[in-house]
Enzyme design. Structure first.
Site, mmCIF file in Angstrom:
data_model
loop_
_atom_site.group_PDB
_atom_site.id
_atom_site.type_symbol
_atom_site.label_atom_id
_atom_site.label_comp_id
_atom_site.label_asym_id
_atom_site.label_seq_id
_atom_site.Cartn_x
_atom_site.Cartn_y
_atom_site.Cartn_z
ATOM 1 N N GLU A 56 51.941 49.193 31.359
ATOM 2 C CA GLU A 56 50.558 48.791 31.612
ATOM 3 C C GLU A 56 50.069 49.581 32.822
ATOM 4 O OE1 GLU A 56 50.229 44.661 32.371
ATOM 5 O OE2 GLU A 56 51.170 44.049 30.499
ATOM 6 N N ASP A 67 44.407 39.466 40.895
ATOM 7 C CA ASP A 67 45.582 40.152 41.414
ATOM 8 C C ASP A 67 46.035 39.539 42.727
ATOM 9 O OD1 ASP A 67 45.639 41.959 39.326
ATOM 10 O OD2 ASP A 67 44.324 43.381 40.338
#
Length: 277
Positions: A56, A67
Site C-alpha cells: 500500500e 493516521d
C-alpha cells in the site's frame, strides 16, 4: 501498460496465492516520498523481497485525520520535500512486476483533485491494482465506483467493529479486491494488542458476502500477525515499517536492515498462523 493486461497483479491474485499456500497475506504500507521518492521505492522493494504480498503506497495528505503520529510525521516530511500525486504513480510503476500487488492508500480529496477517471486510468496504466480510500464511503463514491469499473481497478472500502449487518452488506457489495477491516475505532499506529472484536468483525464481514477480508490498524509484530493471520485473509501493517525508517533516518544501511528484520518477523507470523491454529 494496458489496463486490461492480465499480467497486472490485482489484490485477488495475491490473496488467492496466499490462500493456496495456507496462509494469510502480508500487506505492507509505506508513505511515498519518505525519506525521499527514491528511498521510499527502495524501501518498498525491500518489503517485497522479504515477503510482502501487497504494498500500500500512501499518498501524503495535508489533513491525515485517520493516521497516527508515526505515519503523520513521515507523510508531513514527504509533503514538505515536494511529494505529489504524480510521484505516487511513478512509485507504482517502479514497483509493478515484482510479484506483489501494488495499491495506493489515499484520502479522497487528492483523487478528486486529480480526477477520479484520470486517476483510475493512470494507476492502471502504471501497473497498479487499486486504491484504498479510508475516508470515502460507497454512498458518496459514485464517480469513483464508475471510474474503477471502467479501468479495472480494485476499490477498497473500510468496515469497523461498530458496522451493523446491513452496512457490512452495503460495503461488501461495492468493494473489489478486499474489504479493509479496521481492528479498532481510531487512528493508525502500533498497539500492544489487537482488538478482541476483530475476529468477530471478520466473521461478520464474510457472512455479509466478502471473499477477502484484511485486517489493519494495530498489528506491529510477528506474534500479532500470527494471531490475526489465523482468521483474516490479509494482515495489514504500516506504522511498524514507518517507525523503522524514522528511527534510522540518515543511516540508509541501518534503515534497510531494520526494515528487512520487521518484514521477516511479520512474514514468519503469517506463515505459522494457520499451522499453529
Amino acid at each position: 501498460m494496458n489496463p486490461a493486461d492480465t499480467s497486472r497483479l490485482r489484490a485477488d491474485d495475491v490473496l488467492d496465492r496466499a490462500r493456496a499456500e495456507n496462509r494469510s497475506a502480508l500487506v505492507a504500507y509505506l508513505p511515498v516520498g519518505f525519506p525521499d521518492l527514491d528511498r521510499s521505492i527502495e524501501a518498498a522493494r525491500i518489503l517485497i523481497d522479504h515477503g510482502a504480498d501487497m504494498i500500500e503506497l500512501g499518498l501524503p495528505y495535508s489533513d491525515p485525520v485517520m493516521d497516527g503520529a508515526v505515519i503523520q510525521q513521515a507523510a508531513s516530511t514527504a509533503l514538505a520535500r515536494g511529494t505529489r500525486t504524480r510521484h505516487v504513480l511513478e512509485a507504482v510503476e517502479a514497483l509493478s512486476g515484482r510479484g506483489a500487488a501494488i495499491l495506493v492508500m489515499s484520502y479522497w480529496n487528492p483523487v478528486l483533485a486529480y480526477g477520479p477517471n484520470a486517476f483510475a486510468r493512470d494507476l492502471a496504466a502504471a501497473g497498479g491494482a487499486g486504491v484504498i480510500t479510508p475516508d470515502l464511503i460507497p454512498d458518496e463514491g459514485a464517480d469513483w465506483i464508475a471510474a474503477s469499473e471502467e479501468h479495472a481497478v480494485d476499490r477498497v472500502f473500510l468496515v469497523a467493529p461498530s458496522s451493523p449487518r446491513d452496512r457490512l452488506e452495503h460495503v461488501v457489495s461495492h468493494t473489489r479486491g478486499f474489504v479493509y477491516a479496521a481492528s479498532t475505532m481510531g487512528v493508525t499506529g502500533t498497539r500492544a494488542s489487537v482488538s478482541n472484536a476483530t475476529e468477530g468483525l471478520v466473521a461478520r464481514t464474510r457472512a455479509a458476502g466478502a471473499k477477502n477480508v484484511c485486517v489493519g490498524l494495530g498489528v506491529s509484530n510477528g506474534e500479532q500477525a500470527a494471531e490475526v493471520g489465523s482468521y483474516a485473509d490479509g494482515v495489514i501493517v504500516g506504522s511498524a515499517f514507518v517507525r523503522a525508517l524514522l528511527e534510522h533516518e540518515g543511516d540508509d544501511a541501518a534503515a534497510r536492515t531494520a526494515l528487512a528484520a520487521v518484514a521477516d518477523d511479520l512474514r514468519g507470523g503469517v506463515e505459522r498462523a494457520r499451522t499453529e491454529s
